[in-house]
Design a protein around this motif. Sequence first.
Motif, short mmCIF file in Angstrom:
data_model
loop_
_atom_site.label_atom_id
_atom_site.label_comp_id
_atom_site.label_asym_id
_atom_site.label_seq_id
_atom_site.Cartn_x
_atom_site.Cartn_y
_atom_site.Cartn_z
N ASP A 362 0.83 -1.20 0.00
CA ASP A 362 0.00 0.00 0.00
C ASP A 362 0.87 1.26 0.00
O ASP A 362 1.97 1.27 0.55
CB ASP A 362 -0.90 0.03 1.23
N ASP A 363 0.34 2.32 -0.60
CA ASP A 363 1.07 3.58 -0.64
C ASP A 363 1.06 4.29 0.71
O ASP A 363 1.99 5.01 1.05
CB ASP A 363 0.48 4.51 -1.70
N LYS A 364 -0.03 4.08 1.47
CA LYS A 364 -0.18 4.77 2.74
C LYS A 364 -0.60 3.77 3.82
O LYS A 364 -1.24 2.77 3.53
CB LYS A 364 -1.24 5.87 2.64
N PRO A 365 -0.26 4.06 5.08
CA PRO A 365 -0.75 3.23 6.18
C PRO A 365 -2.27 3.30 6.26
O PRO A 365 -2.89 4.27 5.80
CB PRO A 365 -0.11 3.86 7.42
N SER A 366 -2.88 2.29 6.85
CA SER A 366 -4.34 2.25 6.98
C SER A 366 -4.71 1.79 8.38
O SER A 366 -3.87 1.31 9.15
CB SER A 366 -4.94 1.32 5.93
N MET A 367 -5.99 1.90 8.71
CA MET A 367 -6.46 1.53 10.04
C MET A 367 -6.75 0.05 10.19
O MET A 367 -6.95 -0.44 11.29
CB MET A 367 -7.72 2.34 10.39
N SER A 368 -6.77 -0.68 9.07
CA SER A 368 -7.02 -2.12 9.12
C SER A 368 -6.39 -2.79 7.91
O SER A 368 -5.90 -2.12 7.00
CB SER A 368 -8.53 -2.41 9.17
N SER A 369 -6.43 -4.10 7.90
CA SER A 369 -5.79 -4.88 6.83
C SER A 369 -6.46 -4.62 5.48
O SER A 369 -7.67 -4.37 5.40
CB SER A 369 -5.88 -6.37 7.15
N THR A 370 -5.66 -4.70 4.43
CA THR A 370 -6.17 -4.55 3.06
C THR A 370 -5.79 -5.73 2.18
O THR A 370 -6.18 -5.77 1.01
CB THR A 370 -5.62 -3.26 2.42
N PHE A 371 -5.05 -6.70 2.72
CA PHE A 371 -4.58 -7.82 1.89
C PHE A 371 -5.74 -8.74 1.48
O PHE A 371 -6.83 -8.69 2.06
CB PHE A 371 -3.48 -8.62 2.60
N ASP A 372 -5.48 -9.59 0.51
CA ASP A 372 -6.48 -10.52 0.02
C ASP A 372 -6.98 -11.41 1.15
O ASP A 372 -6.19 -12.07 1.82
CB ASP A 372 -5.87 -11.37 -1.10
N MET A 387 -5.37 0.63 14.38
CA MET A 387 -4.11 1.37 14.47
C MET A 387 -3.66 1.71 13.06
O MET A 387 -3.62 0.82 12.19
CB MET A 387 -3.05 0.53 15.18
N ARG A 388 -3.32 2.98 12.82
CA ARG A 388 -2.90 3.38 11.48
C ARG A 388 -1.45 2.97 11.24
O ARG A 388 -0.51 3.56 11.77
CB ARG A 388 -3.07 4.89 11.27
N LYS A 389 -1.28 1.96 10.42
CA LYS A 389 0.03 1.42 10.11
C LYS A 389 -0.08 0.59 8.83
O LYS A 389 -1.15 0.50 8.23
CB LYS A 389 0.54 0.54 11.26
N PHE A 390 1.01 -0.03 8.42
CA PHE A 390 0.97 -0.99 7.32
C PHE A 390 0.63 -2.35 7.92
O PHE A 390 1.37 -2.88 8.74
CB PHE A 390 2.30 -1.04 6.58
N HIS A 391 -0.51 -2.91 7.53
CA HIS A 391 -0.98 -4.18 8.08
C HIS A 391 -0.53 -5.30 7.15
O HIS A 391 -0.93 -5.36 5.98
CB HIS A 391 -2.50 -4.18 8.21
#
Length: 474
Positions: A362-372, A387-391
């Motif tokens: 991801d280009d930016k940290p997020s508040m939750s997972s974005t993976f498949d 938590m805003r981070k890279f999940h």
Amino acid sequence: MKEQEKDEQIIDQHRRQLLKLSAGTIAGVSAVAGAGSWIKHRVEGVEQDGYPIEISPSFKRKDQRDVLLTFAGSKALGEKYPERNLSLSNDSEGPVKTGENSFNFQKGIYQFATAHKRADNDKVGYTQLDYALEQACWHGMNILAPLESMGVPNQGTFGWDQSEVAKEKYPFKDSVEILSAIRTAAKTFGAVRVGICRRDKRWDYDPLYDITQEKTLTWEEDFPFEPKSVIVMLTDMDYDAMATAPMIPASATAAMGYTHNTIQGGGMAKFLRELGYMAVGSGNDLGSSVSYAIAAGLGEGARNGALIAPNLGPRVRISKVYTNLELDDAAYDKPRDFGILSFCENCKRCAESCPGNAISMDDKPSMSSTFDGHDDPDYNWQGQAGMRKFHNDSKKCFKFWCENGGDCGACIASCPWNKPDFWHHRLIDASNTFTAGPVHSMMKQADILFGYGNTNDEKAVEKFWRSGFSGDFT
């Protein structure tokens, strides 16, 4: 031949351009009065008021039964949550719905733990020599706190018994004297950095889980006291060994990091008990070491989920000590901004180098997972939203460990913050605290062109096994 010469000319042109850009950065930095003190100030970071990462009001403390290594090491949890062993494909990196040929975490941890018995002397980096070193590096931890790496609480030098606490507290004059004593003790134990922050329940596992007894433990009923402070210590890992990642010498230095953790965390807890304070050492158990290290001002969370500490990069292991010792508010360390997370947004090299494809692109940290599979609770059981981070998908990471026969480290070896301690590397660290995305991208490309951060490098293994002749032991 002409094509090769053309390629070499292009590479040389890029190198000259990068050197020119780097020289411009250095010239600008050096123009600041007192460049040496400026570098020191920048590398030390900028103090922050409060925890520097956005936390959602709905954030929930981590149940240790959802920690990957805890689940993998527990037969009872495997039986209780069979869907977790049916959701990850054994053939590809990602979720499956049928459960056919799926990855089993309990079998995987056994495969990982016994990999040294399958050493291959014809496979560079996985020979009997490499595994012998790895097993030797685990030896100290296996004696002092046998299951520390698995997060088992209340064992060995990290035990909870407080019967030896001195009846009278040492008469410290003030918090400054206490801090001086703690930092001096940490240095004596071999820690390369130490910080102290208030205990923050958000970072503690709740409930705790002991896989040796297959039972939950609570802070209120089982832990021997209410912690007031947490002391966090960093130990570094060998640069040349980590450069071999994901081959076994990298696993060896990680194992030695765990051994150092048990010595430092256990030693600090013993030190405090002798001074009349309750204290329990901790490694992977009790809570999130990365979150506490951030709170104690030792570094920032990185794209790969690890702590990046200035001068050391992600090449560190973390121990912590919970204690009822309490300081004046002003004496506690504060989180610091080192410019690391913004650098991670523009780099992605750890994700590109990850053999398990486990790290977020991801280009930016997020508040939750974005993976498949992030929205499937049977697949994303180990994630922690809020938590805003890279999940990242730690299941894929662990699966590669089991296939590899060692705990990888490719994300550490490839990181541009992972550098030998030379002045020009520290200068770049300092400039990263205020430079923008294009410069960060340039730094990443410079890393590649100058030969840093390679993985699966057989020459690195040869170099490592000759590093003892560097002259350090003459």
